[in-house]
Write an enzyme that holds these catalytic residues in place. Structure first.
Site, PDB file in Angstrom:
ATOM      1  N   ASP A  17       0.952  -1.124   0.009  1.00 31.31           N
ATOM      2  CA  ASP A  17      -0.086  -0.094  -0.012  1.00 31.31           C
ATOM      3  C   ASP A  17       0.739   1.183   0.039  1.00 31.31           C
ATOM      4  O   ASP A  17       2.187   1.127   0.353  1.00 31.31           O
ATOM      5  CB  ASP A  17      -0.940  -0.094   1.055  1.00 31.31           C
ATOM      6  N   SER A  18       0.380   2.278  -0.083  1.00 30.41           N
ATOM      7  CA  SER A  18       1.027   3.506  -0.200  1.00 30.41           C
ATOM      8  C   SER A  18       1.490   3.817   1.274  1.00 30.41           C
ATOM      9  O   SER A  18       2.380   4.708   1.747  1.00 30.41           O
ATOM     10  CB  SER A  18       0.281   4.715  -0.670  1.00 30.41           C
ATOM     11  N   TYR A  49      -1.017   8.429  -2.501  1.00 28.42           N
ATOM     12  CA  TYR A  49      -0.916   8.092  -4.089  1.00 28.42           C
ATOM     13  C   TYR A  49      -2.402   8.793  -4.658  1.00 28.42           C
ATOM     14  O   TYR A  49      -2.372   9.004  -5.870  1.00 28.42           O
ATOM     15  CB  TYR A  49      -1.234   6.546  -4.215  1.00 28.42           C
ATOM     16  N   GLY A  50      -3.434   9.005  -3.754  1.00 29.98           N
ATOM     17  CA  GLY A  50      -4.570   9.455  -4.231  1.00 29.98           C
ATOM     18  C   GLY A  50      -4.612  10.584  -5.376  1.00 29.98           C
ATOM     19  O   GLY A  50      -5.235  10.644  -6.325  1.00 29.98           O
ATOM     20  N   CYS A  80      -4.099  -1.639  -2.056  1.00 26.12           N
ATOM     21  CA  CYS A  80      -4.252   0.007  -2.214  1.00 26.12           C
ATOM     22  C   CYS A  80      -5.348   0.136  -3.357  1.00 26.12           C
ATOM     23  O   CYS A  80      -5.150  -0.669  -4.294  1.00 26.12           O
ATOM     24  CB  CYS A  80      -3.239   0.695  -2.640  1.00 26.12           C
ATOM     25  N   ASN A  81      -6.448   0.559  -2.930  1.00 29.37           N
ATOM     26  CA  ASN A  81      -7.573   0.906  -4.298  1.00 29.37           C
ATOM     27  C   ASN A  81      -7.006   1.822  -5.270  1.00 29.37           C
ATOM     28  O   ASN A  81      -7.047   1.409  -6.462  1.00 29.37           O
ATOM     29  CB  ASN A  81      -8.836   1.729  -3.609  1.00 29.37           C
ATOM     30  N   THR A  82      -6.015   2.827  -4.929  1.00 26.65           N
ATOM     31  CA  THR A  82      -5.616   3.950  -6.210  1.00 26.65           C
ATOM     32  C   THR A  82      -4.785   2.927  -7.035  1.00 26.65           C
ATOM     33  O   THR A  82      -4.690   3.088  -8.138  1.00 26.65           O
ATOM     34  CB  THR A  82      -5.064   4.937  -5.624  1.00 26.65           C
ATOM     35  N   GLU A 160      -2.702   8.400   8.529  1.00 24.32           N
ATOM     36  CA  GLU A 160      -1.218   8.488   8.552  1.00 24.32           C
ATOM     37  C   GLU A 160      -0.786   8.983   9.754  1.00 24.32           C
ATOM     38  O   GLU A 160       0.244   8.611  10.517  1.00 24.32           O
ATOM     39  CB  GLU A 160      -0.522   8.821   7.242  1.00 24.32           C
ATOM     40  N   CYS A 196     -10.995   2.897   0.074  1.00 21.59           N
ATOM     41  CA  CYS A 196      -9.679   3.527   0.207  1.00 21.59           C
ATOM     42  C   CYS A 196      -9.202   2.607   1.522  1.00 21.59           C
ATOM     43  O   CYS A 196      -9.994   2.673   2.687  1.00 21.59           O
ATOM     44  CB  CYS A 196      -9.338   4.768   0.551  1.00 21.59           C
ATOM     45  N   THR A 197      -8.117   1.829   1.503  1.00 22.12           N
ATOM     46  CA  THR A 197      -7.826   0.869   2.326  1.00 22.12           C
ATOM     47  C   THR A 197      -7.370   1.697   3.734  1.00 22.12           C
ATOM     48  O   THR A 197      -7.371   1.191   4.876  1.00 22.12           O
ATOM     49  CB  THR A 197      -6.617  -0.126   2.189  1.00 22.12           C
ATOM     50  N   HIS A 198      -7.245   2.996   3.876  1.00 23.35           N
ATOM     51  CA  HIS A 198      -7.116   3.874   4.939  1.00 23.35           C
ATOM     52  C   HIS A 198      -8.531   3.949   5.444  1.00 23.35           C
ATOM     53  O   HIS A 198      -8.246   4.600   7.009  1.00 23.35           O
ATOM     54  CB  HIS A 198      -6.374   5.109   4.630  1.00 23.35           C
TER      55      HIS A 198
HETATM   56  N1  DGL Z   1      -4.823   3.498   0.707  1.00 23.35           N
HETATM   57  C1  DGL Z   1      -4.940   3.774  -0.589  1.00 23.35           C
HETATM   58  C2  DGL Z   1      -6.037   3.448  -1.232  1.00 23.35           C
HETATM   59  O1  DGL Z   1      -6.887   2.313  -0.767  1.00 23.35           O
HETATM   60  C3  DGL Z   1      -4.165   5.152  -0.978  1.00 23.35           C
HETATM   61  C4  DGL Z   1      -4.212   6.264  -0.171  1.00 23.35           C
HETATM   62  C5  DGL Z   1      -3.349   7.276  -0.838  1.00 23.35           C
HETATM   63  O2  DGL Z   1      -2.200   7.212  -0.650  1.00 23.35           O
HETATM   64  O3  DGL Z   1      -4.068   8.385  -1.253  1.00 23.35           O
HETATM   65  O4  DGL Z   1      -6.665   4.126  -1.957  1.00 23.35           O
END
Ligand code: DGL
Length: 287
Positions: A17-18, A49-50, A80-82, A160, A196-198
């Site tokens: 993931d990011s 990453y978003g 990570c979805n992105t 984060e 988003c996994t966050h």
């Molecule tokens: N956790 C990531 C996701 O699922 C990316 C969050 C990010 O880095 O912007 O999209």
């Protein structure tokens, strides 16, 4: 980059993931597959990453995957979805013999089942929302679904920072989610995809805000099931009864804050000394 040559059951599962968000998926994998060794890579030097372009995210994802492949893995989870949206197809082409699992399809499938009304809200990063990937994946399964999406990038920074339970997070959540839900209950979504996994880090705060009316969906449990099924279908699972296996943690920035947030999140102490700092792209001798 050469494809991995030798994929076998004792190898670990690679997860990236990011930053800390993929720990939500890692936790589900550890609970579902305790006998499997895992390597988690958080690209903490380059999070988020978003907001970044598809090309940049795909390049970062390539480097993270290449590092894990070089370490030796039997399956890769793009947690990570992105990165799933911008890089999954490319990674699957690059490593045709390596099973690779993303998080968007499992999340969309869970939402399509969970929603009673077919009115589904998705919160995700700017890149994921712009791609329309959730909308398309949900409608493939439920063509009549009404999907509304909102980019909530600031939540990534709060997660984060370790502020997911903070009053600041509550205010930000209200600002993002209010317009989606504060409307006629007959028109409001009954299901919210944490795309988003966050975002599962905000589950408690969102539940307090909206009560039981909205079903929260995150893809971690569905991803863990998909991984378990794939491992056994490919003959790659470790034998049942294998002792609980260890997870290695790799980050591209300082280990201290990652160790703190990861410990809090996974409910197990992770010492900073146990978190390895790596460079992406890998430094070659003559670089
Ligand atoms: N956790 C990531 C996701 O699922 C990316 C969050 C990010 O880095 O912007 O999209």
């Amino acid at each position: 980059m050469k494809p991995p040559v030798d994929i076998n059951p004792p190898l670990p599962i690679g997860v990236f993931d990011s930053g800390v968000g993929g720990l939500t998926v890692l936790g589900a994998l550890q609970r579902r597959l305790p006998g499997e060794a895992m390597i988690y890579l958080g690209d903490t030097a380059r999070v988020p990453y978003g907001p970044k372009s598809p090309e940049t995210v795909a390049a970062y994802a390539d480097e993270a995957a290449a590092h894990l492949v070089a370490e030796g893995i039997k399956l890769l989870v793009v947690a990570c979805n992105t990165a799933t949206v911008h890089a999954l197809a490319g990674l699957q082409r690059r490593y045709p013999t390596l099973p690779i699992v993303g998080v968007v399809e499992p999340g969309a499938a869970a939402a399509a089942i969970a929603s009673r009304s077919g009115r589904i809200a998705v919160i995700a990063t700017e890149g994921t929302v712009r791609s329309g990937a959730y909308d398309a994946a949900i409608k493939r399964l439920r063509p009549e679904a009404k999907v509304v999406s909102r980019a909530c990038g600031m939540l990534v920074a709060l997660a984060e920072e370790g502020w997911a339970g903070d009053i600041v997070a509550e205010a930000v959540l209200r600002r993002y989610l209010g317009p989606m839900f504060e409307q006629d209950p007959h028109a409001a979504p009954d299901c919210l995809v944490l795309g988003c996994t966050h975002f599962p880090l905000f589950t408690a705060a969102i539940r307090t805000m909206f009560g039981p009316w909205v079903t929260l969906v995150d893809s971690s449990a569905t991803v863990a099931e998909a991984v378990a099924a794939l491992l056994s279908a490919r003959g790659l699972a470790r034998p049942a009864g294998t002792a609980v296996a260890a997870t290695r943690y790799l980050v591209t920035d300082g280990p201290d804050r990652f160790a703190l947030i990861a410990s809090r999140f996974l409910g197990q102490r992770i010492e900073p000394a146990a978190v390895e700092r790596i460079a992406l792209p890998a430094r070659t001798k003559d670089a």
